[in-house]
Motif scaffolding. Structure first.
Motif, PDB file in Angstrom:
ATOM      1  N   ASP A 131      49.102  38.400  26.519  1.00 46.52           N
ATOM      2  CA  ASP A 131      48.638  39.657  25.913  1.00 46.52           C
ATOM      3  C   ASP A 131      48.935  40.873  26.787  1.00 46.52           C
ATOM      4  OD1 ASP A 131      46.595  39.075  27.629  1.00 46.52           O
ATOM      5  OD2 ASP A 131      45.058  38.822  26.075  1.00 46.52           O
ATOM      6  N   ASP A 132      49.423  40.658  28.000  1.00 47.83           N
ATOM      7  CA  ASP A 132      50.025  41.762  28.754  1.00 47.83           C
ATOM      8  C   ASP A 132      51.519  41.737  28.429  1.00 47.83           C
ATOM      9  OD1 ASP A 132      47.858  42.836  30.025  1.00 47.83           O
ATOM     10  OD2 ASP A 132      48.157  41.776  31.907  1.00 47.83           O
ATOM     11  N   LEU A 133      51.960  42.687  27.652  1.00 50.16           N
ATOM     12  CA  LEU A 133      53.389  42.732  27.296  1.00 50.16           C
ATOM     13  C   LEU A 133      54.116  43.615  28.301  1.00 50.16           C
ATOM     14  CD1 LEU A 133      55.768  42.222  25.328  1.00 50.16           C
ATOM     15  CD2 LEU A 133      55.011  44.224  24.066  1.00 50.16           C
ATOM     16  N   VAL A 190      39.118  41.451  44.212  1.00 53.64           N
ATOM     17  CA  VAL A 190      37.811  41.291  43.570  1.00 53.64           C
ATOM     18  C   VAL A 190      37.974  41.439  42.057  1.00 53.64           C
ATOM     19  CG1 VAL A 190      37.300  43.647  44.333  1.00 53.64           C
ATOM     20  CG2 VAL A 190      35.466  42.256  43.411  1.00 53.64           C
ATOM     21  N   GLU A 191      37.281  40.591  41.296  1.00 60.11           N
ATOM     22  CA  GLU A 191      37.430  40.594  39.845  1.00 60.11           C
ATOM     23  C   GLU A 191      36.499  41.625  39.198  1.00 60.11           C
ATOM     24  OE1 GLU A 191      39.647  39.253  38.020  1.00 60.11           O
ATOM     25  OE2 GLU A 191      38.844  39.079  36.007  1.00 60.11           O
ATOM     26  N   LYS A 192      37.099  42.529  38.456  1.00 58.73           N
ATOM     27  CA  LYS A 192      36.376  43.503  37.625  1.00 58.73           C
ATOM     28  C   LYS A 192      35.179  44.155  38.325  1.00 58.73           C
ATOM     29  CE  LYS A 192      38.175  41.293  33.549  1.00 58.73           C
ATOM     30  NZ  LYS A 192      38.168  40.058  32.855  1.00 58.73           N
ATOM     31  N   ALA A 203      45.501  47.440  40.380  1.00 56.74           N
ATOM     32  CA  ALA A 203      45.055  46.352  39.499  1.00 56.74           C
ATOM     33  C   ALA A 203      46.134  45.296  39.325  1.00 56.74           C
ATOM     34  CB  ALA A 203      44.705  46.924  38.132  1.00 56.74           C
ATOM     35  N   VAL A 204      45.700  44.025  39.294  1.00 55.50           N
ATOM     36  CA  VAL A 204      46.652  42.953  38.996  1.00 55.50           C
ATOM     37  C   VAL A 204      46.812  42.862  37.479  1.00 55.50           C
ATOM     38  CG1 VAL A 204      44.865  41.156  39.109  1.00 55.50           C
ATOM     39  CG2 VAL A 204      47.223  40.497  39.343  1.00 55.50           C
ATOM     40  N   ILE A 205      48.060  42.737  37.030  1.00 61.53           N
ATOM     41  CA  ILE A 205      48.315  42.540  35.603  1.00 61.53           C
ATOM     42  C   ILE A 205      48.674  41.069  35.375  1.00 61.53           C
ATOM     43  CG2 ILE A 205      49.007  44.937  35.255  1.00 61.53           C
ATOM     44  CD1 ILE A 205      51.917  43.343  34.897  1.00 61.53           C
ATOM     45  N   GLY A 206      48.932  40.698  34.146  1.00 62.92           N
ATOM     46  CA  GLY A 206      49.090  39.279  33.830  1.00 62.92           C
ATOM     47  C   GLY A 206      50.421  38.656  34.201  1.00 62.92           C
ATOM     48  N   ILE A 229      35.084  30.536  35.916  1.00 61.96           N
ATOM     49  CA  ILE A 229      35.915  30.258  37.099  1.00 61.96           C
ATOM     50  C   ILE A 229      37.044  31.290  37.096  1.00 61.96           C
ATOM     51  CG2 ILE A 229      37.329  28.533  38.301  1.00 61.96           C
ATOM     52  CD1 ILE A 229      34.988  26.923  37.807  1.00 61.96           C
ATOM     53  N   GLN A 230      37.039  32.150  38.095  1.00 59.91           N
ATOM     54  CA  GLN A 230      37.973  33.270  38.113  1.00 59.91           C
ATOM     55  C   GLN A 230      39.200  32.963  38.967  1.00 59.91           C
ATOM     56  OE1 GLN A 230      37.802  35.742  36.177  1.00 59.91           O
ATOM     57  NE2 GLN A 230      35.674  35.669  35.498  1.00 59.91           N
ATOM     58  N   LEU A 231      40.375  33.170  38.372  1.00 60.97           N
ATOM     59  CA  LEU A 231      41.610  33.028  39.139  1.00 60.97           C
ATOM     60  C   LEU A 231      41.589  33.982  40.328  1.00 60.97           C
ATOM     61  CD1 LEU A 231      44.524  31.954  39.445  1.00 60.97           C
ATOM     62  CD2 LEU A 231      45.264  33.779  37.919  1.00 60.97           C
ATOM     63  N   THR A 232      41.048  35.178  40.101  1.00 63.73           N
ATOM     64  CA  THR A 232      41.003  36.186  41.169  1.00 63.73           C
ATOM     65  C   THR A 232      40.292  35.652  42.415  1.00 63.73           C
ATOM     66  OG1 THR A 232      41.127  38.012  39.615  1.00 63.73           O
ATOM     67  CG2 THR A 232      40.117  38.504  41.735  1.00 63.73           C
ATOM     68  N   ASP A 233      39.229  34.871  42.250  1.00 63.46           N
ATOM     69  CA  ASP A 233      38.510  34.343  43.421  1.00 63.46           C
ATOM     70  C   ASP A 233      39.394  33.360  44.203  1.00 63.46           C
ATOM     71  OD1 ASP A 233      36.369  35.891  42.690  1.00 63.46           O
ATOM     72  OD2 ASP A 233      35.288  34.272  41.676  1.00 63.46           O
TER      73      ASP A 233
HETATM   74  C1  G1P Z   1      42.589  38.825  33.458  1.00 62.25           C
HETATM   75  C2  G1P Z   1      42.302  38.639  34.950  1.00 62.25           C
HETATM   76  C3  G1P Z   1      42.272  39.989  35.663  1.00 62.25           C
HETATM   77  C4  G1P Z   1      43.563  40.733  35.406  1.00 62.25           C
HETATM   78  C5  G1P Z   1      43.820  40.871  33.885  1.00 62.25           C
HETATM   79  C6  G1P Z   1      45.178  41.477  33.609  1.00 62.25           C
HETATM   80  O1  G1P Z   1      41.497  39.460  32.849  1.00 62.25           O
HETATM   81  O2  G1P Z   1      41.059  37.957  35.097  1.00 62.25           O
HETATM   82  O3  G1P Z   1      42.110  39.798  37.045  1.00 62.25           O
HETATM   83  O4  G1P Z   1      43.515  42.016  36.004  1.00 62.25           O
HETATM   84  O5  G1P Z   1      43.764  39.585  33.252  1.00 62.25           O
HETATM   85  O6  G1P Z   1      45.347  41.727  32.252  1.00 62.25           O
HETATM   86  P1  G1P Z   1      41.287  39.496  31.231  1.00 62.25           P
HETATM   87  O7  G1P Z   1      42.108  40.651  30.745  1.00 62.25           O
HETATM   88  O8  G1P Z   1      41.786  38.181  30.728  1.00 62.25           O
HETATM   89  O9  G1P Z   1      39.826  39.716  31.029  1.00 62.25           O
END
Ligand code: G1P
Length: 278
Positions: A131-133, A190-192, A203-206, A229-233
């Motif tokens: 969903d990140d294009l 850190v996540e969100k 910010a990290v994208i997909g 369970i967060q990938l970010t962790d």
């Molecule tokens: C996920 C990841 C997040 C990342 C994001 C990018 O979140 O958990 O770290 O920044 O994708 O789109 P989601 O958008 O699935 O909530």
């Protein structure tokens, strides 16, 4: 480090697009005439990742069917001008292999990636959130850029971009030290985070290219933000051992998990690709 496999977590419900996603996977929502996940698979294949590993869930059969032959349809339109519309997907299905496994409980992105371990094995792999294009019409796709970075530095890489402060709570946020103009060595993630606790606006994208070491960290990861369970962790644990780079990619990224981003992507793709194809 070179990845030949690419994982696609595709088990989520897509609640923001209900009712469209009630019985259709959100990954199959089309940008004009191509489903979102097809763009991701094309990007992976262009980066040399031709073994596609998809983590699905209940109600996602349409994804498997999309990357298979549809004999009846293809027989029906064989020899007609309509065949041209299948050219891209035929190319992808002949260039790539597809394997699938199912995530049984929705326990977060980290859990989905751990579920996909059975398909990826003990090898470096790309990871694309469909969903990140990402589009870079004039140059290399983001995964291809990341493959070059991972090969050069022999290290896991995540793709990052600056976001406005009011957006940081939607993303994994990264801090690190500059290695190059477009490269950082990540020191923490850190996540969100809430905006007043965010260590940066990066910010990290997909898009991720990961060493299989991430699975060891994921196994040790306890539920984090949102009880998932967060990938970010797990990435944060990788960063603590100095083994994670953040790359500012070239190209455009659309958040197609949101209605606004989806419409923006559709508009952009229509104006810059579809209408030029005549
Ligand atoms: C996920 C990841 C997040 C990342 C994001 C990018 O979140 O958990 O770290 O920044 O994708 O789109 P989601 O958008 O699935 O909530």
């Amino acid at each position: 480090m070179i990845a030949e496999k690419c994982m696609f977590p595709a088990a989520g419900y897509g609640t923001r697009f209900l009712p469209a996603t009630k019985s259709m996977p959100k990954e199959m929502l089309p940008i004009v005439n191509r489903p979102l996940i097809e763009f991701g698979v094309e990007e992976a294949s262009a980066a040399g990742m031709n073994e596609i590993c998809i983590v699905t869930g209940r109600g996602k059969r349409a994804i498997e069917d999309h990357f298979d032959v549809n004999y009846e349809l293809e027989h029906e339109i064989a020899g007609s001008s309509k065949e041209q519309f299948l050219a891209q997907i035929r190319q992808l299905t002949s260039d790539c292999t597809f394997s699938f496994t199912r995530q049984r409980t929705m326990s977060g992105l980290g859990d989905a990636v751990l579920t996909g371990r059975t398909l990826v094995g003990d090898e470096p792999f790309g990871l694309i959130l469909a969903d990140d294009l990402c589009l870079n019409l004039a140059g290399q796709g983001v995964m291809q850029q990341m493959q070059a970075v991972a090969t050069q530095h022999d290290c896991s890489v995540i793709a990052v971009m600056d976001v406005p402060p009011d957006q940081v709570s939607k993303y994994g946020i990264v801090v690190g030290e500059q290695v190059d103009d477009d490269l950082l060595k990540v020191s923490a993630m850190v996540e969100k985070p809430p905006v007043d606790e965010a260590p940066s606006t990066l910010a990290v994208i997909g898009r991720y290219l990961l060493s299989p070491e991430i699975f060891t960290h994921l196994q040790a990861t306890k539920p984090g933000a949102g009880g998932e369970i967060q990938l970010t962790d797990a990435l944060n644990a990788l960063a603590q051992s100095g083994k994670l780079l953040a790359y500012r990619f070239a190209g455009l990224r659309f958040d197609c998990g949101s209605i606004d981003g989806f419409v923006e992507a559709t508009q952009y793709y229509y104006e810059n690709v579809v209408s030029n194809d005549g």
